[in-house]
Each structure stands twice: as C-alpha cells, then as structure tokens.
Design a protein around this motif. Structure first.
Motif, PDB file in Angstrom:
ATOM      1  N   VAL A  45       0.880  -1.158   0.000  1.00  0.00           N
ATOM      2  CA  VAL A  45       0.000   0.000   0.000  1.00  0.00           C
ATOM      3  C   VAL A  45       0.923   1.215   0.000  1.00  0.00           C
ATOM      4  O   VAL A  45       1.807   1.340   0.852  1.00  0.00           O
ATOM      5  CB  VAL A  45      -0.998   0.002   1.190  1.00  0.00           C
ATOM      6  CG1 VAL A  45      -0.305  -0.080   2.537  1.00  0.00           C
ATOM      7  CG2 VAL A  45      -1.916   1.222   1.119  1.00  0.00           C
ATOM      8  N   ALA A  46       0.766   2.059  -1.014  1.00  0.00           N
ATOM      9  CA  ALA A  46       1.602   3.251  -1.148  1.00  0.00           C
ATOM     10  C   ALA A  46       1.057   4.322  -0.218  1.00  0.00           C
ATOM     11  O   ALA A  46       0.107   5.028  -0.543  1.00  0.00           O
ATOM     12  CB  ALA A  46       1.629   3.729  -2.598  1.00  0.00           C
ATOM     13  N   TYR A  47       1.677   4.393   0.937  1.00  0.00           N
ATOM     14  CA  TYR A  47       1.244   5.329   1.956  1.00  0.00           C
ATOM     15  C   TYR A  47       2.414   5.521   2.911  1.00  0.00           C
ATOM     16  O   TYR A  47       3.061   4.562   3.307  1.00  0.00           O
ATOM     17  CB  TYR A  47       0.042   4.770   2.728  1.00  0.00           C
ATOM     18  CG  TYR A  47      -0.364   5.612   3.906  1.00  0.00           C
ATOM     19  CD1 TYR A  47      -1.144   6.752   3.717  1.00  0.00           C
ATOM     20  CD2 TYR A  47       0.031   5.295   5.186  1.00  0.00           C
ATOM     21  CE1 TYR A  47      -1.519   7.537   4.781  1.00  0.00           C
ATOM     22  CE2 TYR A  47      -0.340   6.082   6.269  1.00  0.00           C
ATOM     23  CZ  TYR A  47      -1.109   7.198   6.062  1.00  0.00           C
ATOM     24  OH  TYR A  47      -1.473   7.978   7.117  1.00  0.00           O
ATOM     25  N   SER A  82      -5.640   0.814   7.790  1.00  0.00           N
ATOM     26  CA  SER A  82      -5.691  -0.250   8.802  1.00  0.00           C
ATOM     27  C   SER A  82      -6.155  -1.567   8.196  1.00  0.00           C
ATOM     28  O   SER A  82      -5.604  -2.627   8.499  1.00  0.00           O
ATOM     29  CB  SER A  82      -6.620   0.142   9.952  1.00  0.00           C
ATOM     30  OG  SER A  82      -6.107   1.252  10.629  1.00  0.00           O
ATOM     31  N   SER A  83      -7.154  -1.511   7.333  1.00  0.00           N
ATOM     32  CA  SER A  83      -7.666  -2.707   6.684  1.00  0.00           C
ATOM     33  C   SER A  83      -6.605  -3.345   5.794  1.00  0.00           C
ATOM     34  O   SER A  83      -6.411  -4.569   5.808  1.00  0.00           O
ATOM     35  CB  SER A  83      -8.906  -2.353   5.854  1.00  0.00           C
ATOM     36  OG  SER A  83      -9.382  -3.474   5.158  1.00  0.00           O
ATOM     37  N   ALA A  84      -5.892  -2.528   5.010  1.00  0.00           N
ATOM     38  CA  ALA A  84      -4.849  -3.050   4.127  1.00  0.00           C
ATOM     39  C   ALA A  84      -3.730  -3.708   4.935  1.00  0.00           C
ATOM     40  O   ALA A  84      -3.275  -4.819   4.607  1.00  0.00           O
ATOM     41  CB  ALA A  84      -4.293  -1.932   3.248  1.00  0.00           C
ATOM     42  N   ILE A  85      -3.302  -3.061   5.995  1.00  0.00           N
ATOM     43  CA  ILE A  85      -2.231  -3.619   6.838  1.00  0.00           C
ATOM     44  C   ILE A  85      -2.693  -4.921   7.481  1.00  0.00           C
ATOM     45  O   ILE A  85      -1.941  -5.910   7.520  1.00  0.00           O
ATOM     46  CB  ILE A  85      -1.785  -2.588   7.893  1.00  0.00           C
ATOM     47  CG1 ILE A  85      -1.084  -1.422   7.186  1.00  0.00           C
ATOM     48  CG2 ILE A  85      -0.871  -3.228   8.923  1.00  0.00           C
ATOM     49  CD1 ILE A  85      -0.841  -0.224   8.072  1.00  0.00           C
ATOM     50  N   ALA A  86      -3.939  -4.968   7.939  1.00  0.00           N
ATOM     51  CA  ALA A  86      -4.484  -6.193   8.533  1.00  0.00           C
ATOM     52  C   ALA A  86      -4.525  -7.340   7.516  1.00  0.00           C
ATOM     53  O   ALA A  86      -4.407  -8.509   7.890  1.00  0.00           O
ATOM     54  CB  ALA A  86      -5.884  -5.926   9.094  1.00  0.00           C
ATOM     55  N   GLY A  88      -2.258  -7.806   5.292  1.00  0.00           N
ATOM     56  CA  GLY A  88      -0.884  -8.168   4.955  1.00  0.00           C
ATOM     57  C   GLY A  88      -0.191  -7.264   3.959  1.00  0.00           C
ATOM     58  O   GLY A  88       0.904  -7.580   3.486  1.00  0.00           O
ATOM     59  N   TYR A  89      -0.781  -6.147   3.622  1.00  0.00           N
ATOM     60  CA  TYR A  89      -0.143  -5.199   2.716  1.00  0.00           C
ATOM     61  C   TYR A  89       0.963  -4.458   3.466  1.00  0.00           C
ATOM     62  O   TYR A  89       0.757  -3.984   4.584  1.00  0.00           O
ATOM     63  CB  TYR A  89      -1.154  -4.181   2.179  1.00  0.00           C
ATOM     64  CG  TYR A  89      -2.089  -4.739   1.146  1.00  0.00           C
ATOM     65  CD1 TYR A  89      -1.919  -4.459  -0.193  1.00  0.00           C
ATOM     66  CD2 TYR A  89      -3.158  -5.564   1.513  1.00  0.00           C
ATOM     67  CE1 TYR A  89      -2.778  -4.974  -1.152  1.00  0.00           C
ATOM     68  CE2 TYR A  89      -4.013  -6.090   0.569  1.00  0.00           C
ATOM     69  CZ  TYR A  89      -3.815  -5.795  -0.759  1.00  0.00           C
ATOM     70  OH  TYR A  89      -4.661  -6.312  -1.705  1.00  0.00           O
ATOM     71  N   ALA A  90       2.131  -4.357   2.854  1.00  0.00           N
ATOM     72  CA  ALA A  90       3.250  -3.630   3.445  1.00  0.00           C
ATOM     73  C   ALA A  90       3.175  -2.164   3.035  1.00  0.00           C
ATOM     74  O   ALA A  90       2.962  -1.851   1.864  1.00  0.00           O
ATOM     75  CB  ALA A  90       4.571  -4.231   2.977  1.00  0.00           C
ATOM     76  N   GLN A  91       3.364  -1.261   3.998  1.00  0.00           N
ATOM     77  CA  GLN A  91       3.365   0.164   3.701  1.00  0.00           C
ATOM     78  C   GLN A  91       4.672   0.524   3.014  1.00  0.00           C
ATOM     79  O   GLN A  91       5.750   0.159   3.503  1.00  0.00           O
ATOM     80  CB  GLN A  91       3.259   0.980   4.987  1.00  0.00           C
ATOM     81  CG  GLN A  91       1.901   0.928   5.633  1.00  0.00           C
ATOM     82  CD  GLN A  91       1.910   1.703   6.927  1.00  0.00           C
ATOM     83  OE1 GLN A  91       2.052   1.103   7.973  1.00  0.00           O
ATOM     84  NE2 GLN A  91       1.769   3.008   6.856  1.00  0.00           N
TER      85      GLN A  91
END
Length: 116
Positions: A45-47, A82-86, A88-91
């Motif tokens: 996730v590009a953030y 929060s949903s993306a990280i949960a 498994g998406y890496a920031q």
C-alpha cells in the motif's frame, strides 16, 4: 471505461517493445477489493507516515507477482490503511515527491519493472 484503458495498455506495450501486458480489472469498492483473494507474492500500500518510510524499490523481491494500492486524491482513510495492513499489505513510499494518483500508478509499475 476499462476497454479504453486496455487498448491504451496494449498500445503502450507494443510501442515499448515490452512483452508484458498489465492486467486491468473492473473497478470495485475498497472493501470488496480487500475481500478478494489475490494471487500475488507481495502486496503493498503506497502510503507514508513519519514512522513508516520504506521505499518500494527496496522491498520488492524480484520475480514475483505484485499488487500495489494507490490511493485516491486526498489519500486513503485511516480505516482503509488499517484494513490493508491487517490483510498483509506492506506500507511503502514511492519517493519523496508527492504524486498524483495517475502518476503514482505509473511510477509504481515502472519501479516493479526496473527491479525485475
């Protein structure tokens, strides 16, 4: 207008001499996308916030299949991050410049291409 985007992607692929055609999917709401099963080796996730500033170019493991989420104008909501990280998406960061949504997608695809 997915058909128009697909034609542009095909034309760009031919013009560049590249034999890889990015797969484009129909648009769907963020929550629906988070529920979908992805066949990828890495998801990003590009953030960027002050505590998470890893660069996409250093996180890519070559030879994989990737998914990267690029936020809309105004960025993702805190709940979406929060949903993306949960899931498994890496920031990751795409660099120090603030990019428009369209430009960020191109920059991410080019980074994946360079790291192969």
């Amino acid at each position: 207008k997915i058909d128009r985007l697909q034609k542009k992607a095909l034309s760009a692929m031919k013009q560049s001499g590249n034999l890889y055609l990015p797969q484009l999917h129909d648009l769907r709401p963020f929550d629906a996308f988070m529920q979908a099963e992805l066949n990828v080796s890495q998801a990003f996730v590009a953030y960027v916030d002050e505590q998470h500033q890893r660069q996409l170019k250093t996180e890519i493991k070559p030879g994989g299949r990737y998914c990267i989420l690029i936020g809309p104008e105004g960025d993702f909501t805190a709940e979406e991050i929060s949903s993306a990280i949960a899931q498994g998406y890496a920031q990751v960061s795409l660099g120090q410049s603030r990019l428009r949504t369209e430009t960020a997608g191109i920059a991410a695809c080019h980074t994946f291409h360079l790291m192969q």
